[in-house]
Design an enzyme around this catalytic site. Structure first.
Site, PDB file in Angstrom:
ATOM      1  N   GLU A 174       1.034  -1.309  -0.236  1.00 18.44           N
ATOM      2  CA  GLU A 174       0.199   0.273   0.058  1.00 18.44           C
ATOM      3  C   GLU A 174       0.876   0.850  -0.213  1.00 18.44           C
ATOM      4  OE1 GLU A 174      -1.061   3.386   0.838  1.00 18.44           O
ATOM      5  OE2 GLU A 174      -2.145   2.186   2.184  1.00 18.44           O
TER       6      GLU A 174
ATOM      7  N   GLU B 252       3.271   8.678  -3.236  1.00 13.10           N
ATOM      8  CA  GLU B 252       4.692   8.091  -3.077  1.00 13.10           C
ATOM      9  C   GLU B 252       5.828   7.297  -3.848  1.00 13.10           C
ATOM     10  OE1 GLU B 252       2.590   6.299   0.580  1.00 13.10           O
ATOM     11  OE2 GLU B 252       1.295   8.080   1.197  1.00 13.10           O
TER      12      GLU B 252
END
Length: 717
Positions: A175, A184
């Site tokens: 994740e 990210e």
């Protein structure tokens, strides 16, 4: 409260701080201390704090907070279900299920894999404190022997007999997503994993993702992006916005927003939702690091294309049966449209919100015409254009060339566009400014001093040190042909002795919490001996108010996890709470218009400061009943926090930075969207009677530019 008690209470607070300081010093022999720098937003000065040597470490842990990520039941359950399917598929194919968990954090997904029968599990976590915490959580849950934790980034892992992994994994679970999906580093993480860490037929959880975009007109959100002309109550333009600011492409930086809290009446959908990017995490197709996609769409409503709403959806399994959507309620597959509050029928999350991208220029679109949405992506971010003509051009990331989008936060831009507030200010200026007025503006990041100059003041001096802010002021001065304005870094004696009017719009670019705008009071106190007595001050007074509330969801970013999907997370709770006590203040700033909260008591005024009669220090404490109405006596209320805001008095009228209208017990509070409020989130939800009480303590040192507040429930056990 009498004056003697005020001083005594203030000294008590200072003495308590001194004791804590001495206590810290006395422990230096056993634990090293370090000095950290911070900028005081009231004084503008850099100050030194003595902190634990591990302060940065604790701050990083605290910033992760408890977050709402692990409180996100839908996320957790869908990851668990997809993992179980992947492990079962490997076993049904006669293979061992070798799982790699990238960025394991607490180890939640690894524990799920262990409980689903994975044969081997390698979990990597680069942040050392979290990796250590993960080991303790694995042990608490009886799976420490089933998971190997490697304290490295996934891009540093080695595979082989003497490597971190004995063999490549055939199941990847991770994740690594944010509001932008790829912000990210998801693209590089998946790309590297497929090249070096995974078998060719590996199953990836999640399997794929789709980004959706929708072209809209939304004047309310546009207030967070473009500065409008400044107009008075008669709609007469007082200050024109410079052309370079109006035409600036703005910033490509994403604006993450809880879009479901925006009224449907406040925007027009000019397009349907458009799937703009598809990401195949499975490895079946290459991951593209940079691309531009053009898609024609038929305009569904006439309007101005001002911005793009964006959200994404994860396909958790290979067959596409398990999906997780981050859409706002009107496009969410699970929303109950028939509900009175459909936004409450979809999963709430703060770690994955929706995104707003402001288009470089507004484009007029007409119903049924064909237009083109240009979607651009690099390795970490997105940006968009809308075209009505097909002509070749470069779709570079928008770059601010006017200074506003670099110097001002989005909240500050929206504050400057808040006509309700500015009209009150301008009306009072009109009453007080004459041709003989010498005006001192204490806030150069706002435009009240410039407005006073336009209204005919003899001279206006604006205090501003920041170069970008000065540049913006000079552009406004040139655009509005003002010759009676001087921008100064500091007000000297020669200026102060002739000032007749002081203005200080209470929204400084350095301020985050409401009381940090007391920089006005700090500067007035600093200049008090040089200023003439009886001069006009706008605003003339400030009050701070608070109310106990029940947050619908916001408390999830701070409250402990306890047990998450049957997994004991108490070790993580302990780690984060310890770090928060060391590095974080109990009160934080939040834009409460995005986070519904119910009024659970009568709002109370905590402190009042008169700018015509400033004291060097203020100290107040007290205990307030939650509510005093006999009709409500005996009623129980659930409370999990407090909200605090400022009320500024201008010409005897209120400018409220909190509730837009008087809160009603038990109903949702409507919050001012152009400012942030101060919030204290309690560690748990308390059940209180209306006759119960809450307490407050405030110590304010105007002379030193310090403000401390504490709010808490008085529980009768």
């Amino acid at each position: 409260m009498n004056t003697i008690y005020k001083v005594t209470f203030f000294n008590y607070l200072l003495a308590s701080s001194h004791k804590r300081f001495k206590s810290c010093v006395s422990r230096i022999g056993s634990k090293m201390k370090v000095f950290t720098q911070k900028r005081n937003p009231l004084t503008g000065c850099t100050e030194w704090d003595m902190q634990d040597e591990d302060y940065d470490y604790h701050q990083e842990i605290a910033r992760s907070a408890f977050a709402d990520m692990l409180h996100d039941t839908e996320r957790n359950q869908k990851y668990s279900k997809a993992l179980k399917l992947a492990i079962e598929k490997m076993h049904n194919d006669g293979k061992k299920a070798n799982v790699l968990d990238i960025g394991t954090g607490t180890g939640l997904l690894s524990i799920m894999a262990a409980k689903s029968g994975a044969d081997t599990i390698v979990a990597c976590e680069a942040f050392q404190p979290m990796a250590e915490c993960c080991l303790r959580i694995l042990e608490c849950n009886g799976v420490a022997d089933k998971v190997t934790v490697i304290p490295k980034r996934s891009t540093e892992l080695t595979v082989g007999e003497n490597g971190d992994m004995k063999q490549k994994a055939n199941i990847l679970v991770t994740e690594v997503f944010d509001t932008e999906l790829i912000g990210e580093g998801a693209l590089s993480t998946f790309s590297h994993a497929h090249k070096f860490l995974l078998e060719e037929d590996a199953i990836v959880v999640p399997d794929s993702a789709v980004i959706y975009a929708q072209v809209v007109e939304c004047p309310i959100l546009q207030k967070w992006n473009k500065l409008n002309d400044l107009a008075d109550e008669d709609l007469q333009i007082i200050l024109k916005t410079p052309k370079k600011i109006k035409e600036c492409a703005g910033s490509a930086a994403v604006h993450d927003v809880q879009l479901s809290q925006i009224s449907r009446q406040s925007f027009r959908e000019l397009s349907d939702q458009i799937p703009v990017f598809y990401y195949d995490w499975s490895g079946a197709t290459p991951i593209i690091m940079q691309r531009t996609v053009k898609q024609e769409f038929s305009v569904v409503t006439t309007g101005k294309a001002q911005l793009v709403f964006m959200w994404w959806e994860l396909n958790m399994d290979q067959e596409g049966k398990i999906s997780l959507s981050c859409a706002p309620w009107w496009s969410h597959p699970d929303a109950d449209i028939s509900s009175q509050t459909p936004q409450d029928t979809i999963p709430w999350r703060d770690h994955w919100m929706q995104a707003v991208y402001y288009l470089p220029q507004e484009t007029e679109l007409h119903k049924s015409m064909e237009a083109t949405l240009v979607s651009c992506q690099d390795e970490y971010s997105l940006w968009f254009y809308v075209e009505t003509e097909h002509k070749p051009q470069h779709y570079r990331r928008p770059i601010c060339e006017c200074g506003v989008h670099m110097a001002y936060s989005r909240t500050h831009v929206s504050y400057l566009n808040d006509g309700r507030r500015s009209k009150q200010f301008l009306a009072q200026l009109k009453k007080e400014i004459t041709n003989d007025s010498i005006v001192l503006d204490l806030n150069g990041s706002n435009f009240m001093g410039l407005s006073a100059a336009k209204m005919g003041a003899k001279e206006v001096f604006i205090v501003e040190k920041m170069k970008m802010n000065v540049g913006i002021l000079m552009d406004y001065i040139a655009e509005n042909k003002l010759s009676n304005v001087t921008v100064i870094p500091e007000a000297g004696d020669d200026v102060l002795k002739k000032v007749t009017n002081v203005v200080g719009d209470p929204s400084f670019t350095s301020a985050i919490l409401p009381w940090e705008n007391l920089k006005i009071a700090y500067l007035l106190f600093k200049y008090r001996e040089k200023l003439n007595s009886g001069l006009s001050v706008i605003p003339e007074r400030c009050e701070f108010w608070a109310v106990p509330v029940e947050f619908q969801n916001l408390h999830k970013i701070r409250v402990p996890l306890g047990v998450c999907e049957g997994i004991d997370m108490s070790k993580f709770d302990e780690l984060v709470e310890t770090s928060r006590l060391i590095s974080d203040a109990e009160v934080e700033a939040q834009p409460l218009w995005e986070y519904p909260s119910k009024c659970r008591g009568v709002p109370r005024k905590l402190i009042e400061i008169d700018f015509h009669d400033l004291k060097p220090t203020y100290a107040f404490n007290g205990v307030q009943q939650i509510i005093e109405s006999q009709d409500e006596e005996g009623t129980t209320l659930t409370i999990n926090g407090f909200a605090l805001w400022a009320v500024w008095k201008i010409g005897g009228k209120d400018i409220v930075t909190g509730p837009i209208k008087s809160p009603v017990l038990g109903e949702n509070i409507e919050w001012d969207p152009h400012t942030r409020q101060a919030v204290k989130i309690l560690k748990k939800t308390f059940t209180m009677k209306t006759s119960d009480k809450w307490s407050y303590q405030i110590a304010c040192d105007i002379e030193k530019g310090q403000f401390n507040v504490n709010l808490d429930l008085v529980c009768n056990e």
